[in-house]
Enzyme design. Structure first.
Site, short mmCIF file in Angstrom:
data_model
loop_
_atom_site.label_atom_id
_atom_site.label_comp_id
_atom_site.label_asym_id
_atom_site.label_seq_id
_atom_site.Cartn_x
_atom_site.Cartn_y
_atom_site.Cartn_z
N CYS A 1 -33.28 -29.46 -4.82
CA CYS A 1 -32.43 -29.72 -3.67
C CYS A 1 -32.00 -31.18 -3.65
O CYS A 1 -32.76 -32.05 -3.21
CB CYS A 1 -33.16 -29.38 -2.37
SG CYS A 1 -32.15 -29.69 -0.89
N CYS B 1 -32.06 -32.89 -0.12
CA CYS B 1 -33.38 -33.21 0.43
C CYS B 1 -34.04 -34.37 -0.31
O CYS B 1 -34.51 -35.33 0.30
CB CYS B 1 -34.29 -31.98 0.34
SG CYS B 1 -33.68 -30.54 1.20
N ASP B 2 -34.07 -34.27 -1.62
CA ASP B 2 -34.89 -35.18 -2.42
C ASP B 2 -34.12 -36.34 -3.02
O ASP B 2 -34.72 -37.30 -3.51
CB ASP B 2 -35.59 -34.39 -3.53
CG ASP B 2 -36.48 -33.28 -2.97
OD1 ASP B 2 -36.95 -33.44 -1.84
OD2 ASP B 2 -36.68 -32.27 -3.65
#
Length: 522
Positions: free
Chosen positions: A345, A348-349
């Site tokens: 992701c 997200c990361d």
């Protein structure tokens, strides 16, 4: 810190406070402390029921806690809860004051029955759309378990600690300093993780349920639509799912669902759930089906499902809508370094790799979009594609090629994820034309190579294609009597949210027609 529109919005929310609360800041001499002090001061100025204090003794600085007046703080924010976490802040302010959370009485009682005294930490990035669910879940657990605390930690605020603890994926969850999970987790999942007797309780509860008319397996767009269409017929409808929302919950922007100009996956998923619950569908979350028996093979004459926890459910019809998941590379090192540099992701990361070199594996739309997003954060992005050319839409390719810190490698077979034992250090690949081996020195690898249908449990029971997709006809019927299927797990081409929803409606109407024609309408 807060613009006038946000202040006006927050002031309106603070009118719902049930009792006085305190914001207790623990500060140091850093510029970050000045930012937290400014935020806390501005919030307190918006309501007479909010008091700001700057004498906090929390060892993590800078941070601030939220406490009901006269009580110790149990909910903490180490960082500025803006972006996706602004909702977490609003809910924490209200719920600490006594405002009732919008969860079922059953789930609230499960939280209280935990009766634990634990300290929880969750590392987040403010661009992560999966993180708020975990933050909000832990806050509720801390609020209703007086001996516990929950701390949201913005990785960008505590970059040195992120490096030291080698946090390379968010949300990353710790209990008393011990890592207990990462990635998107719902409140129910976290409760189940903390309650060792949850599985047995669930099995007993599910075994007591009466037979359904329509039982949907999977809670994504196909499953949610199927359940809604069935429930509107006035028949007994249930959904059994590993998590409601499915892959939509891992999707960032949705811009091609007609009548909705733009939304985000978690928002879309939440709206789906509200719509389904409006029709009183029995939603059985965190459940995994293990076997399925057709109506013509079972002693009851109904379709029977056995769940992983041993529970059994039966229904006149079943609609399989188990969706799909991200495909993995299946090369040495991928599993070893998952969440330690191997990620799936970018939204997200990605912020955890600020200023570092990363690779994106996959040249379709998802891969090129990921590379474009990451290019604005990291030092350099290398896009690695197996084919001889990129497969993404030309407009995306044009954007990608215009970026100065992006390299593109085609005809490349990824062969191994390299690491130093604790985190990713590189990616090996083979040039498919020359057969030469190459190594990229990297801190992170984002895998974006398509989807796999979630159908492994159906092998030998339901007819599957050579891609593992459920074979269906134009009425969404499978080869098993009383069993239908819809969405990304089927042979229907083009895996899109709107197509999955339409197929869910078709499957539900076909199931209802089957019930009528088979004499099961009583």
């Amino acid at each position: 810190m807060l613009d006038q529109n946000i202040k006006a919005q927050l002031k309106t929310y603070l009118e719902r406070l049930e009792s006085p609360i305190e914001l207790i800041a623990s500060l140091d001499d850093s510029q970050k402390s000045d930012q937290i002090k400014e935020l806390v001061t501005e919030i307190a100025e918006l309501s007479d029921l909010v008091t700001a204090r700057f004498d906090g003794q929390n060892s993590r600085r800078p941070s601030f806690g939220i406490a009901k007046a006269g009580e110790a703080a149990r909910v903490f924010f180490a960082g500025l809860p803006m972006g996706h976490e602004f909702t977490s802040l609003i809910l924490a302010l209200l719920q600490v004051s006594g405002y009732a959370p919008k969860i079922s009485d059953e789930v609230l009682q499960q939280i209280k029955d935990l009766n634990i005294s634990q300290n929880f930490e969750v590392f987040v990035s403010l661009s992560c759309h999966n993180c708020p669910d975990v933050v909000q879940a832990l806050n509720l657990i801390a609020i209703y378990n007086p001996g516990s605390s929950a701390t949201m930690i913005d990785g960008a605020f505590f970059q040195d600690e992120v490096e030291q603890r080698k946090i390379m994926a968010v949300p990353m969850l710790f209990q008393e300093g011990e890592h207990i999970g990462q990635g998107r987790m719902t409140l129910e999942e976290i409760i189940a993780k903390l309650d060792t007797g949850a599985a047995a309780k669930d099995a007993a509860r599910l075994n007591a349920k009466q037979a359904f008319d329509v039982l949907v397996v999977g809670g994504g767009p196909a499953g949610a639509t199927a359940a809604m269409y069935a429930a509107r017929k006035g028949i007994r409808t249930g959904i059994v799912a590993e998590r409601f929302g499915g892959q939509v919950m891992d999707t960032m922007d949705i811009e091609n669902f007609i009548s909705v100009l733009k939304t985000q996956g978690p928002t879309f998923g939440s709206s789906m759930e509200q719509h389904v619950r409006h029709y009183e569908v029995d939603i059985m979350n965190l459940q995994k089906v293990q076997t399925i028996t057709g109506a013509d093979q079972s002693a009851s004459g109904l379709v029977e499902l056995e769940l992983e926890n041993g529970a059994k459910l039966s229904s006149k019809t079943v609609i399989l809508s188990t969706g799909a998941r991200w495909r993995e590379m299946n090369i040495p090192g991928e599993q070893e370094y998952r969440t330690r540099g191997v990620a799936y992701c970018p939204h997200c990361d990605g912020p955890l790799f600020k200023g570092k070199k990363v690779a994106v594996v996959g040249g379709g739309n998802s891969g090129v979009e990921a590379a474009i997003d990451l290019a604005g954060i990291v030092e350099h992005v290398t896009l690695v594609e197996f084919g001889d050319e990129l497969r993404a839409d030309q407009v995306l390719q044009n954007k990608l090629r215009s970026l100065p810190n992006v390299s593109i490698i085609v005809s490349a077979l990824s062969t191994e994820v390299l690491g130093d034992g604790s985190q990713v250090t590189g990616l090996k690949y083979q040039d498919r034309k020359t057969q030469q081996e190459h190594t990229l020195e990297l801190a992170g690898i984002f895998v974006q190579i398509g989807l796999l249908p979630n159908t492994e449990f159906l092998q030998g029971q339901v007819e599957l294609s050579n891609r593992g997709e459920i074979v269906v006809n134009d009425r969404n019927e499978t080869n098993i009597k009383g069993v239908f299927a819809a969405g990304d797990c089927t042979t229907v081409p083009y895996k899109q949210i709107i197509i999955a929803a339409g197929e869910g409606a078709k499957a539900s109407l076909s199931a209802f027609d089957y019930i009528i024609r088979s004499g099961h309408q009583d």
